[in-house]
Design an enzyme around this catalytic site. Structure first.
Site, PDB file in Angstrom:
ATOM      1  N   TYR A   1      10.570 -22.596  16.564  1.00  0.00           N
ATOM      2  CA  TYR A   1      11.243 -21.363  16.237  1.00  0.00           C
ATOM      3  C   TYR A   1      12.432 -21.249  16.566  1.00  0.00           C
ATOM      4  CZ  TYR A   1       5.929 -20.158  16.443  1.00  0.00           C
ATOM      5  OH  TYR A   1       4.743 -20.151  16.231  1.00  0.00           O
TER       6      TYR A   1
ATOM      7  N   GLY B   1      -2.486 -13.297  12.847  1.00  0.00           N
ATOM      8  CA  GLY B   1      -2.672 -12.485  11.510  1.00  0.00           C
ATOM      9  C   GLY B   1      -3.719 -11.732  11.449  1.00  0.00           C
TER      10      GLY B   1
ATOM     11  N   ALA C   1      -3.247  -9.480   8.414  1.00  0.00           N
ATOM     12  CA  ALA C   1      -2.918  -9.649   7.153  1.00  0.00           C
ATOM     13  C   ALA C   1      -1.689  -9.589   6.694  1.00  0.00           C
ATOM     14  CB  ALA C   1      -4.226  -9.524   6.361  1.00  0.00           C
TER      15      ALA C   1
ATOM     16  N   GLY D   1       0.211  -7.227   7.436  1.00  0.00           N
ATOM     17  CA  GLY D   1       0.343  -5.836   7.432  1.00  0.00           C
ATOM     18  C   GLY D   1      -0.481  -5.282   6.273  1.00  0.00           C
ATOM     19  N   LEU D   2      -1.211  -5.922   5.444  1.00  0.00           N
ATOM     20  CA  LEU D   2      -1.929  -5.457   4.385  1.00  0.00           C
ATOM     21  C   LEU D   2      -3.063  -4.566   4.894  1.00  0.00           C
ATOM     22  CD1 LEU D   2      -2.131  -8.531   2.065  1.00  0.00           C
ATOM     23  CD2 LEU D   2      -0.614  -6.666   1.904  1.00  0.00           C
ATOM     24  N   LEU D   3      -3.741  -4.637   6.192  1.00  0.00           N
ATOM     25  CA  LEU D   3      -4.635  -3.888   6.503  1.00  0.00           C
ATOM     26  C   LEU D   3      -4.112  -2.736   7.490  1.00  0.00           C
ATOM     27  CD1 LEU D   3      -6.955  -6.903   7.694  1.00  0.00           C
ATOM     28  CD2 LEU D   3      -7.483  -5.462   5.638  1.00  0.00           C
TER      29      LEU D   3
ATOM     30  N   LYS E   1       0.391  -1.520   4.667  1.00  0.00           N
ATOM     31  CA  LYS E   1       1.599  -2.331   3.747  1.00  0.00           C
ATOM     32  C   LYS E   1       1.146  -1.979   2.359  1.00  0.00           C
ATOM     33  CE  LYS E   1       4.953  -4.907   6.191  1.00  0.00           C
ATOM     34  NZ  LYS E   1       5.186  -6.355   6.348  1.00  0.00           N
TER      35      LYS E   1
END
Length: 298
Positions: free
Chosen positions: A51, A198, A201, A203-205, A208
């Site tokens: 990173y 994750g 996901a 931010g889909l959950l 987002k």
């Protein structure tokens, strides 16, 4: 904050932990956030030499200088930056691991790493040689425990049968239930801790805008996100529910959440305090979509 033992190791880590990869920008702000997380009960901080070309480790090292005994530091190895900085190459050799750990120790400003993880892995790696490197570092006291970061079932099986790994870091969420097929049960049987990344996901959950994800269509992702909101109800937020879904599985020791902003830190702390899901709520979420399976590296 709840703490759990990581596998058979002597590490007790916070149920919600700090994924440092997302840290960027102002170094002092990042250090302030790391201190806030520790003050609020997060004690497990995960970084990697990859990173920001090692700068991420340096920030973490600066943050916790003088308070080493209060934190559990995890970092990763295996991706070697090219001299010209154009990218990195996979290198799980013993020689490279023994060399790379010295640089990580310097950047982290410590004389030992709590959890040293192989940052990937393939079935064609010199696995015994890699394990030898980790075992040697344990004997030398430079690392306390080691693990792997991998979603490949064939690689995970090899390390379970051939090594003394304390943990496996893998991607797991309501929208990525592939580990449920065989990996989570295998790790639980062998008392190897799971570090789940994750869990929201991307931010889909957690509110987002929906898009396709892995093998799921946009419409299926919308269905999953709606189910999370329904289960969340008035007592939890969607992000808390997504994290709690992951933590409900008995194999999971900690949800490693990528934190970049103060709001994300606040969300992580709220997830840690949120009411656990009931078995019925978990089933309700699982029934929305069929679980996927790993198609490769089986």
């Amino acid at each position: 904050m709840k703490y759990k033992q990581l596998g058979k190791s002597d590490l007790n880590i916070s149920e919600v932990s700090f994924g440092c990869m997302s840290l960027q920008g102002d170094e002092e702000e990042s250090i302030k956030m790391l201190h806030q997380a520790l003050d609020k009960g997060i004690n497990f901080f995960d970084t990697a030499d990859l990173y920001d070309k090692g700068q991420n480790e340096s920030v973490v090292g600066r943050a916790f200088k003088g308070m080493r005994e209060k934190v559990v530091l995890a970092t990763k190895v295996g991706n070697q930056w090219r001299p010209d900085g154009s990218g990195w190459d996979w290198n799980p050799s013993k020689a490279y691991i023994l060399q790379a750990v010295e640089e990580s120790l310097k950047r982290l400003q410590t004389d030992y790493i709590d959890l040293y993880q192989l940052h990937g892995g393939t079935i064609d790696d010199p696995i015994d040689e890699t394990i030898e490197a980790f075992e040697q570092l344990k004997e030398q006291g430079k690392i306390r425990h080691y693990g792997i970061s991998s979603i490949r079932p064939n690689v995970i099986r090899e390390y379970v049968s051939r090594s003394n790994i304390a943990s496996v870091m893998l991607q797991y969420s309501l929208l990525d239930r592939r580990p449920e097929e065989e990996v989570l049960e295998l790790l639980q049987q062998h008392q190897i801790g799971v570090l789940a990344r994750g869990s929201m996901a991307q931010g889909l959950l957690a509110d987002k805008p929906a898009k396709s994800y892995l093998t799921y269509t946009l419409e299926e992702v919308q269905q999953a996100a709606e189910a999370v909101k329904v289960v969340a109800g008035k007592t939890r937020r969607a992000s808390e529910t997504a994290v709690r879904f992951v933590l409900h599985h008995p194999s999971v020791t900690s949800a490693v959440l990528g934190i970049r902003t103060e709001q994300q830190l606040e969300d992580a702390l709220l997830a840690a305090q949120a009411e656990p899901l009931t078995d019925a709520e978990v089933r309700q979420l699982q029934e929305v979509l069929a679980a996927g399976k790993y198609e490769q590296h089986r």
